[in-house]
Design an enzyme around this catalytic site. Structure first.
Site, PDB file in Angstrom:
ATOM      1  N   LYS A 132     -32.482-117.709 -57.536  1.00  0.00           N
ATOM      2  CA  LYS A 132     -33.833-117.179 -57.710  1.00  0.00           C
ATOM      3  C   LYS A 132     -34.271-116.650 -56.346  1.00  0.00           C
ATOM      4  O   LYS A 132     -34.554-117.412 -55.423  1.00  0.00           O
ATOM      5  CB  LYS A 132     -34.801-118.260 -58.204  1.00  0.00           C
ATOM      6  N   GLU A 189     -35.206-107.798 -57.620  1.00  0.00           N
ATOM      7  CA  GLU A 189     -36.039-108.375 -56.572  1.00  0.00           C
ATOM      8  C   GLU A 189     -35.870-107.600 -55.278  1.00  0.00           C
ATOM      9  O   GLU A 189     -34.749-107.380 -54.831  1.00  0.00           O
ATOM     10  CB  GLU A 189     -35.608-109.839 -56.371  1.00  0.00           C
ATOM     11  N   CYS A 432     -69.385-139.218 -41.494  1.00  0.00           N
ATOM     12  CA  CYS A 432     -70.273-139.102 -40.342  1.00  0.00           C
ATOM     13  C   CYS A 432     -71.697-139.045 -40.877  1.00  0.00           C
ATOM     14  O   CYS A 432     -71.981-138.319 -41.833  1.00  0.00           O
ATOM     15  CB  CYS A 432     -69.934-137.828 -39.574  1.00  0.00           C
TER      16      CYS A 432
HETATM   17  S1  IVH Z   1     -35.316-112.641 -64.409  1.00  0.00           S
HETATM   18  C1  IVH Z   1     -37.117-112.506 -68.156  1.00  0.00           C
HETATM   19  N1  IVH Z   1     -33.812-113.360 -62.403  1.00  0.00           N
HETATM   20  O1  IVH Z   1     -38.828-114.761 -60.538  1.00  0.00           O
HETATM   21  C2  IVH Z   1     -37.232-112.946 -66.803  1.00  0.00           C
HETATM   22  N2  IVH Z   1     -36.156-113.263 -62.035  1.00  0.00           N
HETATM   23  O2  IVH Z   1     -40.728-115.950 -62.780  1.00  0.00           O
HETATM   24  C3  IVH Z   1     -37.381-111.834 -65.844  1.00  0.00           C
HETATM   25  N3  IVH Z   1     -36.832-113.803 -59.750  1.00  0.00           N
HETATM   26  O3  IVH Z   1     -41.222-112.449 -60.670  1.00  0.00           O
HETATM   27  C4  IVH Z   1     -37.020-112.198 -64.479  1.00  0.00           C
HETATM   28  N4  IVH Z   1     -34.826-114.155 -58.964  1.00  0.00           N
HETATM   29  O4  IVH Z   1     -39.272-111.654 -59.376  1.00  0.00           O
HETATM   30  C5  IVH Z   1     -35.062-113.131 -62.813  1.00  0.00           C
HETATM   31  N5  IVH Z   1     -32.337-113.948 -60.710  1.00  0.00           N
HETATM   32  C6  IVH Z   1     -33.585-113.717 -61.131  1.00  0.00           C
HETATM   33  C7  IVH Z   1     -34.691-113.847 -60.265  1.00  0.00           C
HETATM   34  C8  IVH Z   1     -35.968-113.619 -60.769  1.00  0.00           C
HETATM   35  C9  IVH Z   1     -36.108-114.114 -58.668  1.00  0.00           C
HETATM   36  C10 IVH Z   1     -38.314-113.721 -59.775  1.00  0.00           C
HETATM   37  C11 IVH Z   1     -38.852-112.481 -60.403  1.00  0.00           C
HETATM   38  C12 IVH Z   1     -40.035-112.890 -61.222  1.00  0.00           C
HETATM   39  C13 IVH Z   1     -40.002-114.364 -61.171  1.00  0.00           C
HETATM   40  C14 IVH Z   1     -39.954-114.860 -62.599  1.00  0.00           C
END
Ligand code: IVH
Length: 677
Positions: A132, A189, A432
């Site tokens: 993530k 991202e 205080c």
């Molecule tokens: S998938 C259907 N994959 O996390 C889900 N999101 O809460 C769509 N993020 O704002 C997102 N790494 O910016 C996905 N490997 C990853 C991710 C990712 C970071 C962030 C994304 C989003 C948040 C989702």
């Protein structure tokens, strides 16, 4: 190579056109190898030479200009603001799992199996596990293979058009190979690598040292990336090196109209990679919970050594058919979960314990720490008192102690004004007793009065209030309105213009409302909701000031503690004096008639909001609930009637589930409110 024929200008033009096309393709390929694959095949100087050659040719043939040329990454105009973009397919968020043990994974897998109607004898589910990334979500829209728009997530429905800045990211293709779908939105991202972040901050420090105005260093790569993406001047954005990882799709040409279809998420990622998008090499297919746990642990171990920040991992059901079958709850897919890493812990030394004095005189011990870099920020203070605040001191390692420290005891006098500090019966906190005699309380009282939710004096921040109180030009709230331009302009680092702004803001703040004014007085136990209720019930300030405890108790939601606190406040001559003086200075509000106690559907109900709602802003949701007689509180307790949860709801949602409190999504809240209307 072409040999231009000087006697045939048209042929010459055609040859240039061909050369331009060829150079663009060559440069795109080199950029992809350099930025995405990290494996350049030509020296930088050769790239620069081809680039300049293309620039010259394009200068000679303005008619052949094209936004997808590698020369067109930087060059947009400075904007006043970003245009709003409606996402054709909403940008979702992911449910967060905060249980950092293996059970966090097992719960997710068990839920998926249950929702798919699988039993223990069915085979393991095929997942994709990804880091993530700790950056900003971005949607890249390509039409006929050309990047036409880059938009931030915003609230998931509407984002901002940041195309100019995103074009400067070398890893993002401006043009895709032939054969891609006519319409394609790639989601991923935008982030800043740690080494790029360090180098950027080093340059920023040099700029600051050189006396350049308005420059600052960045707290962490995420903030630096967010700042770069939201730069109105693309030339500045271009100097802030950003990177990108693709992790999904938005809108795309439908299958029925010749669009592609993939069996799995993993296949989709491989295709995106082949089209030139960076896809993180750590992304892995995994069978069942066991392999997800292994991934979680492996990535957790590599975390510190990665070139970029991550704050957990994401698990996604691999089969796109199963994803469709599982679908969504509000704004979150049922087929994915984000698994957080444990909060980071670091070892440091408590250098001292300071005691801070709050607005109501409450004394709070704060540990002064030897600076530690943890969770992407340098921490020098930590609470010792209140366990919902981060950063906190988790434990004390006695074996590391050197020497015998002085034991800490709460001081019996205020560390700021020296007044006696007392603990009222049945209370945990020392306070205080100096009241507005104490400069710490005075500062806090002024800041409280001037805050946005009270009378709102724009631009009056803590630095300024510190100075005003320390310089002795303000002792009481009414003094604020007696300040002249000169007194303000004489303060440190205060330009005439800023002084004038404060004077204007003060003038503007004079026209307020009764609830804001009452709340701004900072009476203990009188929050915004109580202030509104008081104003509604009594209509006029004088009526409130004159009300007996019994009369105050008639107000909805006012109990004995609040009634007593109000009476005590208004019984003190100096508080009445403050109110009179503020009125004399011109602070005013429309007064109304007492409103009979109407019964609303949410009367007596307390709500807690958590996460991002799909369409309502936080303040909007709050206003709607209050208009229907409800109260909005900050934390979940047994007294909470409902928790309204949106995307990325965190621990409050867990707490609600633990306590068995009804959880509403936005639609359910609006449904209930429809009853009120
Ligand atoms: S998938 C259907 N994959 O996390 C889900 N999101 O809460 C769509 N993020 O704002 C997102 N790494 O910016 C996905 N490997 C990853 C991710 C990712 C970071 C962030 C994304 C989003 C948040 C989702």
């Amino acid at each position: 190579m072409f040999t231009p024929d000087l006697f045939a200008p048209e042929a010459n033009g055609t040859a240039d056109a061909q050369l331009i096309t060829q150079l663009r393709e060559t440069l795109h390929a080199h950029a992809h190898r350099y930025y995405v694959l990290d494996a350049p095949t030509v020296p930088d100087a050769e790239y620069d030479r081809l680039f300049r050659q293309l620039q010259e040719l394009e200068a000679r043939h303005p008619e052949l200009a094209s936004p997808d040329s590698p020369t067109q990454r930087v060059g947009g105009k400075t904007l006043d603001q970003f245009a709003q973009v409606r996402h054709a397919v909403p940008m979702l968020s992911i449910k967060t799992e905060t249980d950092t043990r293996a059970s966090g994974v097992e719960n997710f897998d068990a839920r998926i199996r249950r929702e798919l109607g699988l039993t223990d004898t069915d085979p393991a589910i095929d997942y994709v596990a990804e880091p993530k990334f700790d950056g900003l979500a971005m949607s890249l829209r390509y039409e006929h293979g050309v990047l036409v728009q880059a938009a931030t997530r915003g609230d998931g429905e509407m984002g901002e058009d940041v195309t100019q800045n995103i074009r400067t990211i070398g890893q993002i293709p401006l043009k895709l190979p032939a054969g891609v779908p006519e319409l394609l939105e790639v989601r991923g991202e935008v982030y800043m690598r740690r080494d790029d972040f360090e180098a950027l901050n080093e340059r920023q420090r040099q700029r600051i040292a050189a006396g350049e105005r308005g420059e600052k260093t960045f707290v962490n790569p995420r903030n630096a990336a967010a700042g770069a993406v939201r730069q109105l001047d693309p030339a500045i954005a271009a100097q802030r090196p950003l990177s990108f990882f693709a992790y999904g799709l938005g809108d795309i040409t439908p299958v029925g109209q010749g669009g592609p279809q993939w069996p799995t998420h993993y296949d989709l990622l491989q295709t995106l990679k082949s089209w030139g998008f960076p896809v993180c090499a750590l992304v892995k297919q995994a069978q069942g919970a066991i392999e997800l746990v292994a991934f979680y642990e492996a990535i957790g171990q590599q975390r510190d050594g990665l070139g970029y920040d991550i704050d957990g991992v994401v698990y996604k059901v691999n089969s796109l058919a199963l994803q469709r079958q599982l679908g969504f709850v509000t704004r979150e897919p049922r087929w994915a979960v984000a698994h957080k890493f444990p909060a980071q812990e670091m070892l440091t030394t408590v250098l001292a314990i300071d005691v801070q004095v709050g607005r109501t005189g409450k004394l709070t011990p704060v540990a002064k720490l030897a600076p530690v870099f943890v969770g992407g920020v340098t921490v020098t203070n930590a609470t010792l008192h209140n366990d919902d605040v981060i950063p906190e001191v988790v434990s004390v390692l006695l074996e590391k102690r050197q020497g015998i420290p002085e034991p800490f005891t709460m001081p019996r006098t205020c560390p700021v004004c020296g007044s006696v500090a007392l603990r009222e019966e049945g209370e945990a906190d020392y306070r205080c007793t100096g009241g507005l005699f104490c400069s710490a309380q005075r500062k806090q009282a002024i800041l409280h009065f001037a805050q946005r939710r009270a009378v709102e004096v724009e631009g009056l921040g803590d630095k300024l209030v510190d100075q005003m109180v320390d310089a002795g030009i303000i002792r009481t709230l009414p003094d604020l309105y007696k300040l002249g331009l000169t007194a303000l302009a004489n303060l440190d680092r205060m330009a005439d213009k800023s002084a004038q702004n404060i004077v204007d803001a003060l003038e503007k703040s004079k026209r307020t409302t009764l609830p804001r004014f009452l709340f701004g007085l900072g009476i203990r136990h009188v929050g915004e909701a109580t202030a509104k209720e008081l104003a509604r019930h009594f209509g006029k300030l004088d009526a409130i000031m004159a009300a007996s405890e019994e009369q105050l108790l008639e107000v909805a939601d006012i109990g004995p503690i609040v009634a007593k606190s109000l009476r005590t406040f208004f019984d003190q001559p100096h508080n009445r004096e403050v109110v009179e003086q503020l009125r004399a200075c011109g602070v005013s509000w429309p007064e109304g008639e007492p409103a009979p106690q109407a019964v609303h559907i949410f009367s007596g109900k307390t709500f807690v909001l958590t996460g991002t709602l799909p369409s309502l802003g936080r303040e909007e949701a709050k206003a709607l609930i209050e208009a229907a007689g409800g109260k909005v509180a900050g934390s979940v307790s047994k007294k909470t009637s409902y928790v309204v949860a949106g995307a990325e709801a965190g621990s409050k949602l867990d707490k609600a589930q633990e306590l068995g409190i009804t959880v509403l999504d936005e639609a359910a809240l609006l449904n209930l409110l429809a009853g009120e209307a």
